[in-house]
Design a protein around this motif. Structure first.
Motif, PDB file in Angstrom:
ATOM      1  N   ARG A 150       0.822  -1.212   0.000  1.00 14.27           N
ATOM      2  CA  ARG A 150       0.000   0.000   0.000  1.00 14.27           C
ATOM      3  C   ARG A 150       0.855   1.261   0.000  1.00 14.27           C
ATOM      4  O   ARG A 150       0.516   2.257  -0.648  1.00 14.27           O
ATOM      5  CB  ARG A 150      -0.940  -0.010   1.212  1.00 14.27           C
ATOM      6  N   GLN A 154       0.274   3.923  -2.849  1.00 20.28           N
ATOM      7  CA  GLN A 154      -0.381   5.169  -2.489  1.00 20.28           C
ATOM      8  C   GLN A 154       0.592   6.340  -2.384  1.00 20.28           C
ATOM      9  O   GLN A 154       0.321   7.437  -2.875  1.00 20.28           O
ATOM     10  CB  GLN A 154      -1.131   4.991  -1.173  1.00 20.28           C
ATOM     11  N   LYS A 157       3.104   5.900  -5.885  1.00 18.99           N
ATOM     12  CA  LYS A 157       2.371   5.764  -7.148  1.00 18.99           C
ATOM     13  C   LYS A 157       2.895   4.636  -8.047  1.00 18.99           C
ATOM     14  O   LYS A 157       2.792   4.733  -9.274  1.00 18.99           O
ATOM     15  CB  LYS A 157       2.383   7.091  -7.920  1.00 18.99           C
TER      16      LYS A 157
END
Length: 378
Positions: A150, A154, A157
């Motif tokens: 993650r 996040q 990118k």
């Protein structure tokens, strides 16, 4: 994983010898670049390439290591990189580019504090450059926790990111590391009694391993509990003739009057390590928090150990989320009293099973890697 991969695939492993790549082992920049270049030429001929990213394997300098990794990533269009540790996991703009003003207006801050912050941020900036390269070239990425996945998706990118835990043993290997047989070997070797309780800790000597907590805890347990330390000096410590970690543990064991039931088992190879993990009655991993993404020893203990008690650091928590083992106990970092209680009452919490889970962990990992290497990046 290598043994499973070779059943249906032709696999080549490229070694990264320090004497070819690291100045601290006598290599020159020109020789190292030539060595990396020769590998790149060979990688062009493969259907798929998997790079295991540990910066210290490629150079003494993170900056140089990343430059070499970029060359390897560019050699074959179907390349996957596995990150075992991220310097930038908690990076922000302030971490990557620390402001001198922030330090000037802190009366307690010092030039040394800023220098350490700048050094850390410089490493993060180098890694951010690698992430940008990966994003631009749509390179596939593998990490070992959902949390790290993650973070990469996040915060940085990256889009071609998947995760899988570290895995080591096959179903057949588990049957070969029988607890009773491995335990008896340890009991006989050390001249212990059959009713002694064997507790193992593992890994290179180092402050973050928490071996000091283990010694403090063994002093709180009855005499029949014995601590077996399967550990050797890290290569860097050997090179520097640094035995301070051993000296500190010996002195601590003397202070707590448990040196007679603390056994320094030395450095062992993979097979002996697996037998040790399978043979002890309890595996303790009393590690401090050091920001690792994953821990090899945590996976190995989860796969082979009779009883598993581990500190609640981020890497161990993230590994246990994969639910590859049902019985284990966490304890808070440094809380040796909690560790003592959970050792004594482990079988109350987890009635002994006839055998450990027969999951074929190595096969699961192999299947995952084959799928990722065959996948087209988006």
């Amino acid at each position: 994983m290598y043994r499973n991969l070779t059943k249906d695939n032709e696999v080549s492993i490229f070694e990264l010898p320090p004497q070819e790549l690291k100045k601290s082992f006598g290599a020159s920049d020109a020789e190292a670049d030539q060595y990396i270049g020769a590998i790149c030429e060979q990688l062009k001929t493969f259907d798929a390439v998997s790079i295991q990213c540990e910066y210290g394997l490629f150079s003494d300098s993170v900056h140089v290591a990343i430059q070499r990794i970029k060359r390897l990533l560019s050699a074959n269009p179907n390349t996957t990189i596995t990150f075992h540790t991220l310097f930038s996991r908690s990076s922000s703009a302030d971490v990557a580019f620390p402001s001198l003003v922030r330090w000037v207006f802190r009366p307690r801050s010092t030039v040394m504090n800023f220098a350490r912050s700048w050094q850390s941020s410089r490493t993060a900036r180098y890694e951010l450059g690698l992430f940008q390269f990966i994003r631009e070239h749509k390179i596939k990425v593998i990490v070992h926790t959902e949390t790290t996945k993650r973070v990469l998706q996040q915060r940085f990118k990256l889009v071609n990111v998947e995760c899988h835990p570290l895995c080591y043993t096959t179903e057949q290997e588990k049957s070969e590391y029988d607890h009773q047989a491995c335990r008896q070997e340890l009991v006989t070797r050390l001249g212990l009694n059959d009713d002694d309780r064997l507790i193992g800790v593992f890994g290179f000597f180092g402050g973050y391993k928490g071996f000091d907590y283990a010694i403090q805890c063994i002093a709180r347990l009855p005499e029949k509990h014995k601590l077996l330390i399967f550990s050797g000096l890290h290569p860097t410590a050997i090179k520097q003739s640094d035995t301070s970690q051993i000296d500190q543990l010996v002195n601590l064991a003397k202070k707590h009057k448990v040196l007679a039931r603390t056994f320094f088992m030395g450095s062992v190879d993979d097979t002996a390590m697996y037998k040790a993990i399978a043979g002890v009655d309890y595996s303790w991993l009393p590690y401090r928090e050091v920001g690792q993404e994953a821990s090899a020893i945590c996976s190995e203990v989860a796969e082979l150990s009779k009883r598993m008690i581990i500190s609640r650091n981020f890497a161990f928590v993230d590994y246990m989320k994969f639910k590859l083992r049902d019985d284990y106990e966490f304890f808070e970092i440094g809380n040796v009293e909690e560790l003592r209680l959970k050792t004594i009452h482990y079988d109350t919490y987890h009635p002994p099973a006839l055998s450990l889970s027969a999951k074929d962990h190595a096969a699961l990992q192999t299947q995952f890697y084959v799928a990722q290497l065959s996948r087209t990046a988006v």
